[in-house]
Design an enzyme around this catalytic site. Structure first.
Site, PDB file in Angstrom:
ATOM      1  N   ASP A   1       1.445  -6.165  -1.998  1.00  0.00           N
ATOM      2  CA  ASP A   1      -0.022  -6.110  -1.243  1.00  0.00           C
ATOM      3  C   ASP A   1      -1.231  -7.049  -1.771  1.00  0.00           C
ATOM      4  O   ASP A   1      -1.992  -7.618  -0.662  1.00  0.00           O
ATOM      5  CB  ASP A   1      -0.384  -4.923  -2.805  1.00  0.00           C
ATOM      6  CG  ASP A   1       0.424  -3.634  -2.046  1.00  0.00           C
ATOM      7  OD1 ASP A   1       0.328  -3.465  -1.453  1.00  0.00           O
ATOM      8  OD2 ASP A   1      -1.089  -2.997  -3.055  1.00  0.00           O
TER       9      ASP A   1
ATOM     10  N   ASP B   1       6.422   4.006   0.112  1.00  0.00           N
ATOM     11  CA  ASP B   1       6.181   3.866  -1.539  1.00  0.00           C
ATOM     12  C   ASP B   1       6.475   4.043  -2.432  1.00  0.00           C
ATOM     13  O   ASP B   1       7.014   5.775  -2.669  1.00  0.00           O
ATOM     14  CB  ASP B   1       4.584   3.357  -0.610  1.00  0.00           C
ATOM     15  CG  ASP B   1       3.583   2.840  -1.754  1.00  0.00           C
ATOM     16  OD1 ASP B   1       4.059   2.203  -2.531  1.00  0.00           O
ATOM     17  OD2 ASP B   1       2.335   2.539  -0.865  1.00  0.00           O
TER      18      ASP B   1
HETATM   19  C1  DGJ Z   1       0.924   0.343  -1.656  1.00  0.00           C
HETATM   20  C2  DGJ Z   1       1.124  -0.274  -0.347  1.00  0.00           C
HETATM   21  O1  DGJ Z   1       1.995  -1.409  -1.181  1.00  0.00           O
HETATM   22  C3  DGJ Z   1       0.367  -0.732   0.600  1.00  0.00           C
HETATM   23  O2  DGJ Z   1       0.756  -1.290   1.244  1.00  0.00           O
HETATM   24  C4  DGJ Z   1      -0.068   1.158   1.382  1.00  0.00           C
HETATM   25  O3  DGJ Z   1       0.786   1.784   1.755  1.00  0.00           O
HETATM   26  C5  DGJ Z   1      -1.032   1.734   0.057  1.00  0.00           C
HETATM   27  N1  DGJ Z   1       0.353   1.153  -0.971  1.00  0.00           N
HETATM   28  C6  DGJ Z   1      -1.066   2.686  -0.155  1.00  0.00           C
HETATM   29  O4  DGJ Z   1      -1.813   3.897  -0.750  1.00  0.00           O
END
Ligand code: DGJ
Length: 737
Positions: free
Chosen positions: A552, A482
């Site tokens: 997200d 991430d």
């Molecule tokens: C952003 C990601 O896109 C989410 O799916 C998740 O992993 C969060 N970060 C966790 O902090």
């Protein structure tokens, strides 16, 4: 007659084999040189690209588009005259890799400052090398020993050509590069064109944009340090502005770079459209010491006469056959469960085991624990950088959980955010200088975190070792990588001032390096590229990551549009799509079946809180996952036909056809019915008109109840679905008999 056909093919192959130059046979197919025209012909199955040397010794683009069948129809390259004293020949001629010098006023491919202060670069052709499907053309400045090698790789089956360049300093002093592009693509002149690209933002990725191209420039770029959600590094340009999903001439391109990138779509005063692309020249300065070189990003481009659908399917073939880490032995993506939306930071051994049991029962194959397992990570204020297991949450380490997951028949994946540090972390307390910064200046936080200076080799090695340790001590098969913010204050005070701007490039190279080394050391490891959703999706990261987190925003109706934009350039195989709980992002609630069918159009994941599901929901999920497994190869590796766009009405339909043509799947969605509008007939595409297809429905939403249909009926007469109300949906499979 084409000079490459001078020998008949069997005779040529035999001769080549005897001479031990078998690869030359391929070279003759994809790349050949015509001495009469002083030109190189790059041939794919349906396209031709020609570059030649003009009377000034400059490399000049001569053609790119639909296949040409006779070399000699093309006159040798000849520079265009100037257009008055204001538009020079350098501006009116399609120079293949123009240096900024002389009277060049269009976008240069390379701009330099030499040690003596000269800022003038005039590149002339020097030498060539053909090797298999690769052509290398080297140019040199008229005075200084600065060379540029243009590297072309031809992908015949995909109708795609890749360009990049290597700039080498053979002078005795430093040469500073101020713009270093991969290359420029030229379209046939004097036509009306329309540009299509994708723009967006966090949770609103991949929104398609279309606009006519007019004199001037449109800049698509990222200045944020990574690829970004705001603009995506691909373009599609159709002639006449009238292409649809199956018709129309479209030229397209995509960059393979996960840092600051730039594409300039430019129409010159002479109505020549040219698309330059490579490193962003914003805040760019790259000094090359004597003997050093810089490679520019890979810039892929192609042409299709089959509209935007043709473009997408060409790019999917490129990604699946040539780019993705498993391209030599492709396999389908497993069904995944991810804990994030269920638990957020509240992960622990017992809670994850409970979710894992439930996930296994519905047919999940990979269990991924997201954020919250490490350091002092109970919210987003602390812990990033401390990649050690949190002992309160996992007193015995991750071993017991991973073993449990494995016993349930799933493999285990883990979340990392390697490039980041919270000021509230042991890492930052020990190494505050490892965060990107300018001395004595504020450090801008976002999500309470700073960006580590990954350009530093000590930072790179710390991150590699931390992840490597976790992978060596635990049976971890998958990493979700991430990155939840963009750069700020991109300082690198530890290196000489002249080198500090190299941070933009060296950062990305070190991120790539970590991924490559981890994969090498841990064979079978898979990686998901995530940057707060779809913030790092490009053909560079896809060489070392198996899938990407699309957004997200997992709300199903929004996802229809996001997924449409995503799949213009990127394969459904890499498009990770979760089924999550409702109400979701917009406060909207859609039925579980609708959510499943939306997510099943990519690589399926479940991100719901399974502790809250009813027995009926478990039952439906089990059936949907089992159905998905019967169609996933078609969805992930087949061709996609967009039949009805979610941007154009209340009804969406997409069809996927397996590469071998044996299976087709249609997904149909009714968003919100109005005026009891009748459902449109859905005409399938890509089938064999003479073949018979057996129908399998997941419900009774197909109006006609035949057991089989001919391909011609499905494509010409079409079928109708009986969808009503809000968020109705269905899927139908057609198996060729
Ligand atoms: C952003 C990601 O896109 C989410 O799916 C998740 O992993 C969060 N970060 C966790 O902090």
């Amino acid at each position: 007659m084409k000079n490459k056909l001078f020998f008949t093919r069997p005779f040529f192959l035999l001769t080549a084999a005897i001479l031990g130059v078998c690869s030359a046979a391929n070279a003759a197919d994809a790349v050949h040189y015509s001495p009469t025209q002083k030109a190189w012909f790059l041939e794919t199955e349906h396209t031709t690209y020609v570059v030649g040397v003009n009377e000034n010794g400059e490399l000049q683009n001569m053609y790119w588009g639909e296949k040409l069948t006779r070399d000699e129809d093309l006159a040798p390259a000849h520079s265009n005259p100037e257009w008055a004293s204001f538009d020079s020949s350098a501006t009116t001629t399609n120079l293949e890799y123009p240096g900024w010098g002389g009277r060049l006023y269009t976008e240069p491919s390379l701009k330099v400052t030499l040690a003596d202060g000269v800022r003038d670069l005039v590149l002339k052709y020097d030498s060539q090398q053909i090797e298999g499907n690769t052509l290398r053309l080297t140019c040199k400045d008229i005075k200084y020993n600065l060379t540029v090698t243009l590297i072309y790789r031809v992908y015949p089956e995909e109708d795609i050509i890749r360009k990049s360049s290597t700039i080498e300093n053979h002078t005795k002093q430093v040469v500073t590069l101020e713009s270093a592009q991969s290359g420029v693509w030229y379209l046939p002149r004097n036509e009306q064109y329309r540009l299509t690209y994708a723009a967006g933002r966090w949770a609103g990725e991949d929104q398609l944009q279309q606009e006519p191209i007019r004199q001037g420039k449109v800049v698509l770029e990222s200045r944020r340090g990574n690829t970004s959600h705001q603009l995506y590094p691909w373009f599609a340009i159709d002639k006449g502005g009238s292409a649809d999903q199956q018709h129309g001439q479209v030229w397209f391109g995509a960059l393979g770079w996960s840092g600051n990138w730039k594409m300039v779509v430019e129409e010159t005063p002479m109505h020549q459209v040219r698309i330059t692309g490579g490193y962003n020249d914003f805040d760019f300065s790259y000094p090359l010491k004597p003997g050093e070189h810089l490679d520019t990003p890979e810039y892929y481009a192609g042409y299709s006469d089959g509209g935007f659908g043709g473009v997408s399917n060409s790019l999917y073939r490129l990604e699946l056959n040539e780019i993705l880490p498993d391209h030599e032995h492709p396999h389908v993506r497993p069904v995944l469960y991810n804990s994030w939306e269920a638990t957020e930071f509240s992960v622990d051994e017992a809670g994850q085991k409970t979710l894992a049991e439930k996930a296994a029962k519905i047919g999940v194959e990979r269990f991924v624990m997201d954020d919250g397992w490490f350091g002092a990570r109970n919210n987003d204020h602390a812990g990033l950088g401390d990649w050690v297991v949190n002992k309160q949450k996992f007193p015995n380490g991750l071993g017991p959980l991973i073993r449990y997951v494995n016993q349930l028949g799933m493999d285990f994946g883990l979340w990392f955010e390697p490039e980041m540090v919270n000021p509230d972390s042991d890492l930052y307390r020990k190494h505050p200088d490892w965060a990107m910064h300018f001395p004595g200046r504020p450090r801008s936080e976002a999500r309470n975190q700073l960006v580590l200076n990954m350009a530093r080799d000590d930072v790179r090695d710390y991150i590699f070792n931390a992840i490597d340790k976790m992978l060596s001590e635990n049976n971890i098969k998958f990493i979700k990588w991430d990155m939840n913010r963009h750069f700020s204050e991109p300082g690198w005070p530890e290196v000489p001032i002249a080198e500090q701007k190299e941070i933009w490039i060296k950062y990305v190279r070190n991120v790539y390096d970590i991924m490559d080394r981890l994969r090498q050391k841990h064979p079978g490891l898979e990686i998901e590229s995530c940057s707060g959703g779809g913030g790092r999706v490009d053909l560079g990261v896809l060489k070392r990551t198996d899938e990407v987190w699309t957004s997200d925003n997992t709300e199903a109706l929004d996802r229809l549009k996001i997924q449409e934009g995503f799949t213009y350039a990127y394969s459904p195989k890499v498009m990770m799509a979760w089924v999550t709980d409702v109400p979701n992002f917009n406060g909207r609630s859609t039925p579980l079946k609708f959510r499943f069918l939306v997510a099943m159009q990519g690589s399926l994941g479940i991100g719901a809180n399974l502790n809250k599901w009813s027995p009926e929901e478990f039952d439906l999920a089990t059936k949907m996952i089992s159905y998905y497994k019967s169609i996933r190869e078609t969805v992930q590796m087949g061709n996609l036909y967009r039949l009805f766009s979610p941007r154009e009405g209340e009804f969406t339909a997409n069809e996927y056809v397996a590469r071998d043509g044996k299976q087709a799947v249609v997904f149909a969605f009714l968003h919100s019915q109005q005026f009891r509008n009748p459902m449109p007939a859905v005409h399938l595409r890509g089938l064999d008109a003479n073949a018979i297809y057996r129908v399998k429905t997941i419900d009774d939403k197909l109006v006609e109840k035949h057991e089989t249909y001919s391909g011609s009926y499905l494509m010409n007469h079409g079928i109708e679905f009986n969808l009503t109300g809000d968020y109705d949906s269905t899927a139908v499979t057609f198996e060729r008999q």
